[in-house]
Write a protein that holds these residues in place. Structure first.
Motif, PDB file in Angstrom:
ATOM      1  N   UNK A  13      30.280   0.919  -2.036  1.00  0.00           N
ATOM      2  CA  UNK A  13      30.399   2.733  -0.665  1.00  0.00           C
ATOM      3  C   UNK A  13      28.875   3.258  -1.604  1.00  0.00           C
ATOM      4  N   UNK A  14      28.503   4.022  -0.242  1.00  0.00           N
ATOM      5  CA  UNK A  14      27.797   5.395  -0.837  1.00  0.00           C
ATOM      6  C   UNK A  14      28.463   6.472  -0.123  1.00  0.00           C
ATOM      7  N   UNK A  15      28.447   7.415  -1.355  1.00  0.00           N
ATOM      8  CA  UNK A  15      28.681   8.850  -0.742  1.00  0.00           C
ATOM      9  C   UNK A  15      27.468   9.549  -1.103  1.00  0.00           C
ATOM     10  N   UNK A  16      27.196  10.309   0.856  1.00  0.00           N
ATOM     11  CA  UNK A  16      25.806  11.413   0.663  1.00  0.00           C
ATOM     12  C   UNK A  16      26.863  12.685   0.734  1.00  0.00           C
ATOM     13  N   UNK A  17      26.499  13.112  -0.258  1.00  0.00           N
ATOM     14  CA  UNK A  17      26.733  14.541  -0.072  1.00  0.00           C
ATOM     15  C   UNK A  17      26.046  15.545  -0.541  1.00  0.00           C
ATOM     16  N   UNK A  18      26.649  16.929   0.074  1.00  0.00           N
ATOM     17  CA  UNK A  18      24.963  18.239   0.396  1.00  0.00           C
ATOM     18  C   UNK A  18      26.266  19.131  -0.021  1.00  0.00           C
TER      19      UNK A  18
END
Length: 154
Positions: free
Chosen positions: A122-127
């Motif tokens: 899966x993908x982690x989108x973090x800002x």
């Protein structure tokens, strides 16, 4: 209908450029990784007002917002004491965390929980912020450099 200032800020908004760039980057990730099915599960971890929900719902109807129990908009709650989300392991195709990490008392525990609920592959989108004025909501603990964020994520 009220304007979503985080997703579509007025050009007069103090953080116009950063918010527009964040929307563009999220859209690029969605276009690159989430186009061949419509049943992806997105978990917005620290969802706040769910400003980016519209972008994710264009890709899939499966969007959940997780936040502390004071947030009436949250679909599920984060345990304030443990940081745990009441979701099974490997639940989400994508975990989203936008502008939250600086408010988390234990970034390592927060990221471990994000990893636990994200599916393998899966993908982690973090800002998060590198430089930004102090803004307790309810607390404001950290600032990150790109190198520091990569180190903690690895």
């Amino acid at each position: 209908m009220q304007r979503n200032e985080r997703l579509y800020p007025s050009w007069k908004h103090t953080h116009y450029y950063g918010l527009v760039q964040l929307r563009k980057k999220i859209t690029q990730v969605l276009d690159k990784y989430f186009t061949h099915r419509n049943d992806y599960i997105f978990l917005d971890y620290g969802c706040g007002s769910k400003p980016y929900e519209e972008l994710y719902k264009k890709v899939s109807a499966h969007y959940l917002g997780a936040d502390l129990n004071e947030n009436e908009l949250a679909d599920i709650f984060i345990d304030r004491d443990t940081g745990r989300i009441e979701i099974e392991n490997n639940y989400a195709d994508c975990v989203i965390s936008t502008q939250v990490l600086e408010h988390v008392e234990s970034p390592m525990n927060y990221l471990k929980e994000a990893h636990r609920v994200c599916k393998e592959g899966g993908i982690l989108i973090i800002s998060t912020h590198g430089f930004f004025p102090y803004h307790p909501d309810p607390e404001d603990y950290w600032r990150w450099t790109a190198s520091g964020l990569k180190k903690i994520l690895n």
